[in-house]
Design a protein around this motif. Structure first.
Motif, mmCIF file in Angstrom:
data_model
loop_
_atom_site.group_PDB
_atom_site.id
_atom_site.type_symbol
_atom_site.label_atom_id
_atom_site.label_comp_id
_atom_site.label_asym_id
_atom_site.label_seq_id
_atom_site.Cartn_x
_atom_site.Cartn_y
_atom_site.Cartn_z
ATOM 1 N N GLY A 72 0.718 -1.137 -0.006
ATOM 2 C CA GLY A 72 0.181 0.122 0.023
ATOM 3 C C GLY A 72 0.851 1.126 -0.070
ATOM 4 O O GLY A 72 0.165 2.248 -0.007
ATOM 5 N N GLY A 73 2.246 1.355 -0.218
ATOM 6 C CA GLY A 73 2.945 2.413 -0.062
ATOM 7 C C GLY A 73 2.743 3.383 0.674
ATOM 8 O O GLY A 73 3.186 3.044 1.957
ATOM 9 N N GLY A 74 2.332 4.731 0.657
ATOM 10 C CA GLY A 74 2.097 5.372 1.737
ATOM 11 C C GLY A 74 1.245 5.164 2.667
ATOM 12 O O GLY A 74 1.437 5.400 3.955
ATOM 13 N N ALA A 75 0.103 4.383 2.655
ATOM 14 C CA ALA A 75 -0.748 3.687 3.638
ATOM 15 C C ALA A 75 -0.030 2.729 4.560
ATOM 16 O O ALA A 75 -0.261 2.838 5.909
ATOM 17 C CB ALA A 75 -1.877 3.152 2.736
ATOM 18 N N PHE A 76 1.093 2.150 4.001
ATOM 19 C CA PHE A 76 1.885 1.060 4.838
ATOM 20 C C PHE A 76 2.787 1.999 5.746
ATOM 21 O O PHE A 76 2.991 1.777 6.777
ATOM 22 C CB PHE A 76 2.610 0.245 3.817
ATOM 23 C CG PHE A 76 3.502 -0.627 4.651
ATOM 24 C CD1 PHE A 76 3.282 -1.892 5.164
ATOM 25 C CD2 PHE A 76 5.032 -0.582 5.001
ATOM 26 C CE1 PHE A 76 3.893 -2.660 5.969
ATOM 27 C CE2 PHE A 76 5.693 -1.168 5.557
ATOM 28 C CZ PHE A 76 5.404 -2.404 6.208
ATOM 29 N N LEU A 77 3.163 3.239 5.213
ATOM 30 C CA LEU A 77 4.318 3.998 6.018
ATOM 31 C C LEU A 77 3.373 4.483 7.260
ATOM 32 O O LEU A 77 3.922 4.677 8.379
ATOM 33 C CB LEU A 77 4.749 5.218 5.198
ATOM 34 C CG LEU A 77 5.542 5.021 4.292
ATOM 35 C CD1 LEU A 77 6.171 6.279 3.474
ATOM 36 C CD2 LEU A 77 7.092 4.422 5.104
ATOM 37 N N LEU A 78 2.088 4.979 6.906
ATOM 38 C CA LEU A 78 1.236 5.406 8.145
ATOM 39 C C LEU A 78 0.982 4.210 9.191
ATOM 40 O O LEU A 78 1.035 4.679 10.454
ATOM 41 C CB LEU A 78 -0.115 5.957 7.614
ATOM 42 C CG LEU A 78 -0.186 7.128 6.865
ATOM 43 C CD1 LEU A 78 -1.284 7.646 6.168
ATOM 44 C CD2 LEU A 78 0.408 8.462 7.710
ATOM 45 N N LEU A 79 0.838 3.177 8.686
ATOM 46 C CA LEU A 79 0.447 1.936 9.533
ATOM 47 C C LEU A 79 1.694 1.761 10.435
ATOM 48 O O LEU A 79 1.843 1.293 11.731
ATOM 49 C CB LEU A 79 0.330 0.684 8.601
ATOM 50 C CG LEU A 79 -0.093 -0.481 9.792
ATOM 51 C CD1 LEU A 79 -1.169 -0.323 10.678
ATOM 52 C CD2 LEU A 79 -0.407 -1.656 8.528
ATOM 53 N N TYR A 80 3.023 1.817 9.730
ATOM 54 C CA TYR A 80 4.509 1.333 10.251
ATOM 55 C C TYR A 80 4.495 2.566 11.562
ATOM 56 O O TYR A 80 4.921 2.291 12.539
ATOM 57 C CB TYR A 80 5.479 1.410 8.986
ATOM 58 C CG TYR A 80 6.767 1.224 9.633
ATOM 59 C CD1 TYR A 80 7.096 -0.346 9.755
ATOM 60 C CD2 TYR A 80 7.590 2.186 10.048
ATOM 61 C CE1 TYR A 80 8.513 -0.548 10.023
ATOM 62 C CE2 TYR A 80 8.866 1.623 10.442
ATOM 63 C CZ TYR A 80 9.165 0.496 10.524
ATOM 64 O OH TYR A 80 10.548 0.124 10.979
ATOM 65 N N VAL A 81 4.119 3.729 11.180
ATOM 66 C CA VAL A 81 4.620 4.704 12.138
ATOM 67 C C VAL A 81 3.596 4.608 13.348
ATOM 68 O O VAL A 81 4.084 4.607 14.569
ATOM 69 C CB VAL A 81 4.384 6.076 11.449
ATOM 70 C CG1 VAL A 81 4.335 7.315 12.712
ATOM 71 C CG2 VAL A 81 5.095 6.381 10.468
ATOM 72 N N LEU A 82 2.271 4.137 13.136
ATOM 73 C CA LEU A 82 1.460 3.862 14.116
ATOM 74 C C LEU A 82 2.001 2.855 15.180
ATOM 75 O O LEU A 82 1.973 3.027 16.319
ATOM 76 C CB LEU A 82 -0.041 3.567 13.558
ATOM 77 C CG LEU A 82 -0.925 3.257 14.532
ATOM 78 C CD1 LEU A 82 -1.329 4.371 15.550
ATOM 79 C CD2 LEU A 82 -2.105 2.887 13.860
#
Length: 661
Positions: A72-82
């Motif tokens: 998911g690209g940017g969506a995965f980054l947000l999940l990773y940060v969370l």
């Protein structure tokens, strides 16, 4: 005052709970002699280089970009940060604080909290040893490629010829795939075929272990000197590649594919599992290396700030590496897609000249000049007519080219090497890249070895007095066992160890760590100790994160990992020489047995440590009961004074005798 040595089990016997109300309780150590001061970092910079060097490793370069692109690209980054904020950083802070407060390695830390938990530290040591075995093989591969980078043209730029005929295996695949599988590894078709040792990789493995041994020769005093280079140099190389990569045709396409958000992935449980696993391994939780490095800090060091700083650097490094990887892979994919377009348009031109193509199906672009046709124009035509016209026309999808070989060794030794071979001055960029991989791996290896050596030398005085010999012995053993990975089938064993020897055991280790601190020792007491150590109290939210969020998250990750292992039979990527292509094969029965034994052997110290402590307590209790029994068998019918006679009863008898006289 320096932290006193950990009490032995014998010393703990008569110690009350109150005496352990804090890590550095000097009251519980009264009467003991002051120990020699523990070795420490010369500066804060040294400590940061060590922690960042350990946590930032090869996974940041070849694992994180792949996961980000696939999930998911940017969506995965947000999940990773969370997940990093609510799980990763709190657990990282926990390990930093525990090591800094108790000033011991992983074995000593958990044994100090409770002797029954000593097995957690031993499990960490076992996992570190497993990881060191195969991780250094990757360094050996990097050394091999580094040595082959000092020639022009690079040996993986073109297919070799035998008697003026191109080698078929190379012709069917690619020069980089052929060099990796046939020249570097000389790999077999499956894990069942062992083959002989690869002499070049054996020599490179010996060189890799020699470098590690020299770097760890005098403990952190020598390793940190190497880290001044090994921890900083990769960033210089990454920035150089980023600048060069952004100037390449197709770089922006690669980055756009990378960060295109796909929010629907948040509904996929497997994506959460992969993100949590990446957070877990990116920070190096459970290895014991974080604890070992922080144990050399002064007691008042702000480990809370360190947790956020190191985690942020780790995340930003992953993002930087992702930009670099997909800028370069975008360039490679654009070249591959354009080659595909030219090949298909030439075929179309031949078909048109032969009269096999209806004029109504001819493209609007200038097909007489194949190199001028864009990928988008060709794909529009192919979608409409490609499957109708006779001939072997193929779709030239940039996205599919981006997905080829973008994970693990496939990224470093196949895809990225192919991209670098297309650059002007390719030997320079190749040498720079593999020197970067070598340094990334070295700094992680130093931390991994420290996770083995520090706990053992802290707990065993004999080993502490012979730490240099222990270091050399560990490296020799590591090299000898590592020869397993230098066989022709060695790459498959590296995959097995990488996928299964550490993942499940480390998750279990961190579950026990979190439970023991937050529930057995007590989150409030742990925060009290941190307050006494730092001079201020961390926010109460850590109490609830440790007790509930982190623990439940790790248990969920453990459950998801176990379920996945049982539902899906483990497989590995093999190279088929006849087909000249990769294929997924299932592990044979004996390999599954080895895999299970690796996991069991890594986890076994936890229950064994618990059983050993319980048996010791019972033996001591039995010894005390026996001693009491020896005194109690003395007859007291004549009211004689025995060592066990109640003193109040003696006083009453003495007063009665005095009054009668």
């Amino acid at each position: 005052m320096e932290k006193q040595p950990l009490p032995t089990d014998d010393d703990r016997t008569g110690t009350t709970e109150a005496e352990f109300n804090g890590y550095a309780g000097e009251e519980s150590q009264q009467g003991s002699s002051e120990p020699a001061a523990r070795a420490g970092w010369n500066s804060k910079i040294e400590y940061f280089l060590a922690q960042v060097g350990f946590s930032v490793g090869l996974g940041n370069v070849w694992r994180f970009p792949y996961l980000c692109h696939q999930n998911g690209g940017g969506a995965f980054l947000l999940l990773y940060v969370l997940l990093m904020l609510v799980v990763g950083i709190p657990l990282f802070f926990l390990e930093l604080a525990a090591g800094q407060a108790i000033r011991q390695g992983s074995i000593g830390v958990w044994k100090y909290i409770s002797p029954k938990l000593a097995g957690i530290g031993y499990s960490s040591c076992v996992v570190c040893f497993f990881v060191a075995l195969y991780y250094n093989v990757i360094l050996a591969w990097s050394l091999f490629y580094l040595g082959n980078s000092f020639q022009s043209p690079l040996p993986w730029e073109q297919c070799p010829e035998q008697g003026n005929v191109t080698v078929k295996e190379c012709e069917k695949s690619s020069p980089t795939s052929y060099f990796w599988y046939r020249k570097a590894l000389d790999v077999t078709d499956s894990i069942d075929e062992t083959g002989s040792f690869n002499p070049y990789i054996v020599c490179c493995l010996l060189a890799a272990w020699t470098i590690v041994c020299l770097g760890m020769f005098k403990g952190i005093k020598t390793s940190v000197k190497v880290m001044y280079f090994s921890s900083i140099f990769p960033y210089v190389v990454l920035f150089c590649f980023l600048v060069r990569g952004l100037m390449l045709d197709g770089a922006l396409d690669g980055i756009a594919y990378m960060f295109y958000p796909k929010l629907q992935i948040w509904a996929d449980v497997q994506v959460w599992r992969q993100a949590a696993t990446q957070v877990f391994f990116a920070l190096g939780l459970g290895f014991g290396s974080i604890i070992a490095y922080s144990s050399y800090n002064p007691k008042n060091n702000n480990c809370h700030r360190d947790a956020f700083t190191v985690s942020s650097i780790n995340f930003l490094t992953s993002v930087l590496a992702t930009l670099v990887v997909f800028a370069v892979l975008g360039f490679r994919a654009k070249n591959k897609a354009m080659e595909c377009v030219v090949r298909n348009v030439k075929q179309l031109l031949e078909q048109a000249n032969s009269g096999y193509v209806d004029n109504n199906r001819m493209p609007v672009f200038n097909y007489t000049d194949p190199s001028s046709v864009t990928i988008e124009d060709y794909r529009v035509w192919f979608t409409q007519h490609g499957n109708i016209i006779t001939g072997n026309f193929t779709d030239c999808d940039l996205e599919q080219e981006m997905q080829k070989g973008v994970e693990g060794t496939g990224l470093a030794f196949i895809a990225f090497t192919e991209a670098m071979s297309l650059l002007p001055g390719s030997p320079f960029w190749s040498a720079l890249f593999f020197l970067m991989l070598l340094n990334l791996g070295l700094s992680t290896m130093f931390g991994t070895m420290e996770g083995i050596l520090a706990p053992l030398t802290d707990c065993f005085k004999t080993l502490a007095k012979n730490k240099t010999k222990l270091t050399i012995f560990s490296c020799v053993i590591g090299f000898l066992i590592g020869l397993l990975f230098t066989q022709r089938c060695g790459n498959y064993f590296v995959t097995m160890f990488d996928d299964y020897s550490a993942t499940l055991p480390l998750i279990i280790v961190v579950v026990f760590e979190t439970f023991s601190v937050s529930w057995l020792y007590g989150a409030d007491r742990f925060l009290d100790d941190i307050e006494a150590m730092l001079g201020w109290r961390p926010h109460v939210i850590y109490k609830y994160l440790w007790k509930y969020i982190c623990l439940l998250a790790m248990l969920g990750l453990l459950g998801a990992t176990v379920i996945r292992m049982f539902i899906t039979r483990p497989t590995y990527m093999a190279w088929n020489e006849a087909k000249a292509s990769e294929e997924h094969l299932k592990y044979p029965g004996w390999a599954l047995t080895v895999l299970a034994l690796l996991i069991i052997f890594a986890m076994m110290p936890i229950p064994l440590g618990f059983i050993h402590s319980v048996l010791q307590d019972r033996m001591k209790q039995t010894s005390r009961d026996t001693e009491i029994g020896q005194y109690s068998i003395v007859s007291t019918d004549d009211k004689c004074e025995t060592p066990m006679t109640d003193m109040s009863e003696l006083d009453q008898r003495n007063r009665a005798a005095a009054s009668s006289s």
